[in-house]
Design an enzyme around this catalytic site. Structure first.
Site, PDB file in Angstrom:
ATOM      1  N   LYS A  11      -2.285 -15.487  11.740  1.00  0.00           N
ATOM      2  CA  LYS A  11      -0.994 -16.129  11.431  1.00  0.00           C
ATOM      3  C   LYS A  11      -1.222 -17.412  10.642  1.00  0.00           C
ATOM      4  O   LYS A  11      -2.297 -18.027  10.704  1.00  0.00           O
ATOM      5  CB  LYS A  11      -0.189 -16.431  12.699  1.00  0.00           C
ATOM      6  CG  LYS A  11      -0.795 -17.485  13.649  1.00  0.00           C
ATOM      7  CD  LYS A  11      -0.322 -18.903  13.381  1.00  0.00           C
ATOM      8  CE  LYS A  11      -1.047 -19.921  14.225  1.00  0.00           C
ATOM      9  NZ  LYS A  11      -1.632 -21.053  13.766  1.00  0.00           N
ATOM     10  N   ASP A 141      -0.243 -19.382  21.295  1.00  0.00           N
ATOM     11  CA  ASP A 141       0.021 -18.513  20.138  1.00  0.00           C
ATOM     12  C   ASP A 141      -0.032 -17.025  20.486  1.00  0.00           C
ATOM     13  O   ASP A 141       0.315 -16.186  19.649  1.00  0.00           O
ATOM     14  CB  ASP A 141      -1.021 -18.772  19.031  1.00  0.00           C
ATOM     15  CG  ASP A 141      -0.801 -20.102  18.333  1.00  0.00           C
ATOM     16  OD1 ASP A 141       0.344 -20.592  18.342  1.00  0.00           O
ATOM     17  OD2 ASP A 141      -1.774 -20.634  17.766  1.00  0.00           O
TER      18      ASP A 141
HETATM   19  O1  C5P Z   1      -2.290 -23.102  24.136  1.00  0.00           O
HETATM   20  P1  C5P Z   1      -3.601 -23.324  23.477  1.00  0.00           P
HETATM   21  O2  C5P Z   1      -4.764 -23.178  24.428  1.00  0.00           O
HETATM   22  O3  C5P Z   1      -3.792 -22.514  22.243  1.00  0.00           O
HETATM   23  O4  C5P Z   1      -3.596 -24.835  22.994  1.00  0.00           O
HETATM   24  C1  C5P Z   1      -4.754 -25.495  22.568  1.00  0.00           C
HETATM   25  C2  C5P Z   1      -4.555 -26.990  22.673  1.00  0.00           C
HETATM   26  O5  C5P Z   1      -3.571 -27.426  21.742  1.00  0.00           O
HETATM   27  C3  C5P Z   1      -4.042 -27.459  24.025  1.00  0.00           C
HETATM   28  O6  C5P Z   1      -5.100 -27.697  24.894  1.00  0.00           O
HETATM   29  C4  C5P Z   1      -3.301 -28.734  23.674  1.00  0.00           C
HETATM   30  O7  C5P Z   1      -4.212 -29.793  23.524  1.00  0.00           O
HETATM   31  C5  C5P Z   1      -2.747 -28.446  22.298  1.00  0.00           C
HETATM   32  N1  C5P Z   1      -1.343 -27.965  22.315  1.00  0.00           N
HETATM   33  C6  C5P Z   1      -0.324 -28.858  22.631  1.00  0.00           C
HETATM   34  N2  C5P Z   1       0.969 -28.398  22.644  1.00  0.00           N
HETATM   35  C7  C5P Z   1       1.260 -27.124  22.332  1.00  0.00           C
HETATM   36  C8  C5P Z   1       0.237 -26.212  21.991  1.00  0.00           C
HETATM   37  C9  C5P Z   1      -1.064 -26.685  21.992  1.00  0.00           C
HETATM   38  O8  C5P Z   1      -0.571 -30.028  22.912  1.00  0.00           O
HETATM   39  N3  C5P Z   1       2.536 -26.733  22.343  1.00  0.00           N
END
Ligand code: C5P
Length: 314
Positions: A11, A141
């Site tokens: 994406k 995601d």
């Molecule tokens: O959800 P995911 O593990 O992909 O997110 C990776 C990092 O990105 C999280 O640990 C966080 O630091 C940040 N993040 C965030 N807010 C979101 C998505 C991601 O702060 N909505």
């Protein structure tokens, strides 16, 4: 069937706006996410022993719980222990084409493929929403990667509203081979620098709406106005990442000097992409940026927009 092959598209973020922080430590976002036809192929197979095996031809992709695809299989095996025992284990083979740690959701789309594939192989009959709820436990995601196409993503990124397909656009992507940006660092630094602008949870919907600016790009997508989409590309994380990584900024400037509809960093980077209206234009932009940058460390790809997420490979 005891095996499935799935196509797992990457994406790009056409839009990423950080609205506020959340009690769970994540950020409240407004994003427009778009699947592209740069994709991994994921093979899943039932094996005789009750275990999860991950194989990948890419050295940076771990074969264990450090891999989101492994965690997806582990989550489903815990959710459905009897079925896991009946099928006797899972072997996952990842054929990597999406660059790793690139801001293109490569790991998330692999996890999404494992959820979709195991639902089919184990004949669970889960709804897309149920799969997306499981996916949200793995990463923000993953729910989008399951359904794909074009979508407005809010909340942590897991609340999805499908948008009309965007047709007739080509994407040129470029990434430095050994450059990676930490996503937690990018969000943390954004909070330190821009936390004072966040919309508070207590503010009403109307005042929150006034602070969220995704409306125009959503409208451009609804009206199939590709040149407007190009102009409205936006990513708040550029404010943090570009000053810290001058190479990414230079690459973005090289794209911006070309005849393109728009250019932007995807997610927390480091991939930069540009939109064009034809394959020929995409190829000439790629050639020009390659020549300007003259750096063997830079990899390039050309892709089109994909109207769906995970699909069975034929
Ligand atoms: O959800 P995911 O593990 O992909 O997110 C990776 C990092 O990105 C999280 O640990 C966080 O630091 C940040 N993040 C965030 N807010 C979101 C998505 C991601 O702060 N909505």
């Amino acid at each position: 069937m005891r095996s499935y092959s799935l196509i797992a598209p990457a994406k790009i973020n056409l839009y990423l706006e950080i609205i506020g922080d959340r009690p769970d430590g994540y950020h409240e976002l407004a994003m427009v996410l778009q699947s592209i036809n740069l994709a991994d192929k994921i093979d899943i197979r039932a094996i005789g022993i009750e275990t999860i095996i991950v194989k990948c031809d890419h050295p940076q992709v771990p074969p264990d719980a450090g891999n989101l695809a492994y965690r997806a299989a582990s989550l489903l095996s815990k959710q459905f222990p009897d079925i896991f025992a009946r099928y006797g284990g899972i072997e996952i083979t990842i054929h990597k084409h999406i660059p790793v740690a690139a801001g293109l959701a490569g790991g998330s789309t692999n996890a999404a493929a494992v959820l979709v594939g195991l639902d089919l192989m184990w004949e669970l009959g889960l709804t897309q929403r149920e799969l997306q709820e499981l996916g949200a436990q793995l990463g923000s995601d993953v729910p989008f990667c399951i359904s794909g196409g074009t979508a407005l993503a809010t909340g942590r990124g897991e609340i999805l509203s499908p948008l009309p397909n965007v047709e007739g656009l080509y994407v040129v992507l470029a990434k430095y081979k050994n450059l990676s940006v930490s996503t937690p660092w990018a969000y943390r630094t954004y909070r330190q620098e821009f936390g004072h602008t966040y919309v508070s949870e207590s503010s009403g919907q109307e005042s929150s709406r006034e602070r969220v600016h995704s409306g125009p790009i959503v409208s451009a997508i609804a009206h199939h106005n590709n040149s407007e989409i190009g102009k409205l590309l936006h990513n708040d994380l550029e404010k943090i990442v570009l000053p810290e990584y001058p190479q990414i900024l230079k690459l973005r400037e090289a794209f911006a000097s070309q005849n393109i509809l728009g250019t932007m960093m995807s997610g927390s980077g480091p991939t930069v992409f540009a939109l064009t209206e034809s394959q020929a234009q995409a190829e000439s932009v790629q050639a020009a940026v390659k020549a300007t940058m003259a750096d063997p460390e830079l990899d390039f790809w050309i892709a089109t927009f994909n109207p769906n997420g995970i699909a069975i490979a034929h």
